[in-house]
Design an enzyme around this catalytic site. Structure first.
Site, PDB file in Angstrom:
ATOM      1  N   LYS A 289      51.426 101.386   2.066  1.00  0.00           N
ATOM      2  CA  LYS A 289      52.307 102.556   1.848  1.00  0.00           C
ATOM      3  C   LYS A 289      51.963 103.738   2.327  1.00  0.00           C
ATOM      4  O   LYS A 289      50.725 104.181   2.410  1.00  0.00           O
ATOM      5  CB  LYS A 289      52.406 102.621   0.332  1.00  0.00           C
TER       6      LYS A 289
ATOM      7  N   ARG B 167      55.405  89.401  -6.989  1.00  0.00           N
ATOM      8  CA  ARG B 167      55.814  88.069  -6.917  1.00  0.00           C
ATOM      9  C   ARG B 167      54.540  87.032  -6.613  1.00  0.00           C
ATOM     10  O   ARG B 167      54.631  85.980  -7.366  1.00  0.00           O
ATOM     11  CB  ARG B 167      57.061  87.587  -6.255  1.00  0.00           C
TER      12      ARG B 167
END
Length: 521
Positions: free
Chosen positions: A301, A376
């Protein structure tokens, strides 16, 4: 930390707990200083709050002489105060009364006042009271004649006060004084009302726990510290807590979970917390994403504002811990187990690379198309564990999973994905009840969305919210399942409604009510 590879799989499943000290910053502390007392009689206080149904006519309360009544009712007439739900009228230095202020708080038609609206009104009341110098507050509810409405509304207002008065100030050397008023709530029947107050207070404690865990910075809320904190707050309530450490995670084959933290010296953990409120053989399982800090891994990020808030990526796991705490505190007659896969997504020479292939607990392989789609990866093994080792009758997973969900629904709704109508119905009912609303998005029509060239599936795909849900669906197998994407709802920059600045504890009230509704089917 001692290596546990020598343990047999049977010993691992028995729940051996790792031993090491928790970080002091992750030690539970009192969440709130506001105090409540339930009574059937008038109490002396700095402030008097009167709950006024709509169109009540002239107000006459016990202890008000003619001058007092004339003053109060004259103020009502001049301000055209009707008692509409949420309306307020402040009367300073009321004639003939030993209260510095009287606040008339409209409740509209009590039978039509929803729980959520009453909670918002309680939060607004809290803000008003905190703007005064009052130390004691008496809330008079006996103009609400129906005892059921009287108790329901009073408890909901008190819940709103509590939720708004939480503060996260553990890192301030000189924190501002917390709201510490003593409230007395005058109700129709104190014994009956006290039950509802206690239920709401247990729920609030669950929300506070989730807020605290989510607010913890990454270096203090890392996987083991998160698990230890949860253990400290849950075990005294009779919750059975098991913490699987990194070597146990590896020995069980949960390579998808393990891979996310392999670049950090703070490795993956799995927290399992079971509340046996009844003797049902199969529990309802709640699985929450516990990524304690998300750098994005090698898909780093790069926006400062975004990465600053990545300690909130554990909000789904925090919501599960909070819901288990609430249900245990309420002594709810449900069998529920919380599963929180815990990771910290860091970069080093050992970190997972984009394009690597990892093996999940069910033996299937996953191509890591993006290391920033780590949620996930850890949820996959958490869901599999709930299905395979806990024999769950139904599984609900919750996560701050995708920006695509925010693009689709904003922050007003969480997205839910399920093919089970009973789960969808009860989840929507629970969301409407507590105003943590959900909206169903489709799973059908996205064939091949997570197809990988080199593995069984890949952890990326478009549209992003559907790709995340369809990826996770595989690991639930035939177990009834729902995925909740709560991205965008874990944190607020400024106080609003029942939420103070910071973590909201979103999901605790939704899951708590959903478990009870689903269990009752």
């Amino acid at each position: 930390m001692k290596t546990l590879l020598a343990l047999s799989i049977g010993a691992i499943l028995a729940g051996s707990t790792l031993l090491s000290p928790a970080v002091s910053a992750a030690t539970p502390t009192p969440y709130i200083h506001t105090q409540f007392n339930v009574t059937e009689s008038m109490q002396q206080a700095d402030l008097l709050v009167v709950l006024v149904p709509e169109d009540s006519g002239e107000l006459r309360l016990s202890g008000w002489d003619r001058a007092s009544r004339n003053h109060i009712n004259r103020a009502i007439s001049v301000a055209a105060f009707t008692g509409k739900a949420g309306s307020q009228l402040e009367i300073v230095a009321p004639v003939g009364l030993n209260y510095g202020r009287v606040l008339l708080l409209g409740v509209g038609n009590p039978a039509e006042l929803t729980r959520a609206k009453a909670e918002e009104m309680g939060a607004s009341l809290s803000g008003w009271v905190n703007g005064t110098k009052a130390e004691t507050v008496h809330v008079h509810s006996q103009l609400i004649a129906n005892a059921t409405d009287n108790h329901r509304i009073s408890a909901a207002l008190a819940h709103g006060v509590e939720l708004r008065n939480y503060r996260f100030d553990r890192y301030k050397s000189q924190p501002d004084a917390r709201p510490a008023q003593r409230y007395s709530w005058q109700v129709a029947l104190a014994t009956d009302a006290r039950v509802q107050f206690e239920q709401k207070q247990a729920l609030a404690q669950g929300v506070f726990t989730a807020r605290e865990l989510t607010n913890l910075p990454g270096s203090d809320g890392y996987p083991e510290a998160f698990a230890r904190y949860a253990q400290q707050v849950l075990e005294p309530l009779g919750v059975e807590v098991t913490i699987l450490g990194p070597e146990q995670v590896k020995a069980l084959g949960m390579g998808s979970l393990y891979s996310v933290s392999q670049g950090s010296h703070m490795k993956a953990h799995l927290l399992v917390a079971r509340w046996r409120g009844n003797q049902d053989e199969q529990p309802i399982a709640l699985v929450g994403k516990g990524n304690s800090f998300d750098t994005g891994g090698y898909n780093l990020k790069t926006q400062a504002a975004s990465i600053l808030r990545m300690h909130t990526d554990k909000a789904g796991g925090a919501a599960v811990v909070g819901a288990i705490k609430a249900l245990a505190g309420q002594k709810a007659p449900v069998h529920v187990v919380g599963v929180v896969p815990l990771s910290i997504n860091m970069i080093s020479g050992d970190a997972t690379l984009p394009g690597d292939v990892v093996t999940a607990g069910d033996g299937s392989t996953i191509e890591v198309g993006n290391t920033d789609a780590e949620g996930r990866l850890i949820l996959a093994d958490g869901i599999w564990y709930a299905r395979e080792h806990l024999n769950a009758r139904a599984i609900a997973d919750i996560a701050t999973l995708t920006g695509a969900k925010v693009g689709a629904l904003g922050n007003a709704y969480s997205a839910i994905f399920t093919q089970h109508s009973d789960i969808e119905q009860t989840m929507r009912e629970a969301g409407d009840l507590v105003q943590e609303r959900v909206w169903p998005l489709p799973l059908e029509g996205y064939d091949g969305i997570v197809r990988s060239r080199i593995a069984d599936r890949i952890n990326t795909g478009s549209p992003g919210a559907q790709a995340g849900a369809i990826f996770l669906q595989h690991f639930a197998g035939d177990t009834p399942w729902v995925h909740i994407d709560m991205a965008g709802e874990a944190f607020v920059n400024s106080a609003t409604g029942i939420h103070p600045e910071g973590s909201t504890g979103h999901g605790v009230r939704l899951l708590t009510e959903w478990v009870k509704l689903y269990q009752a089917q």
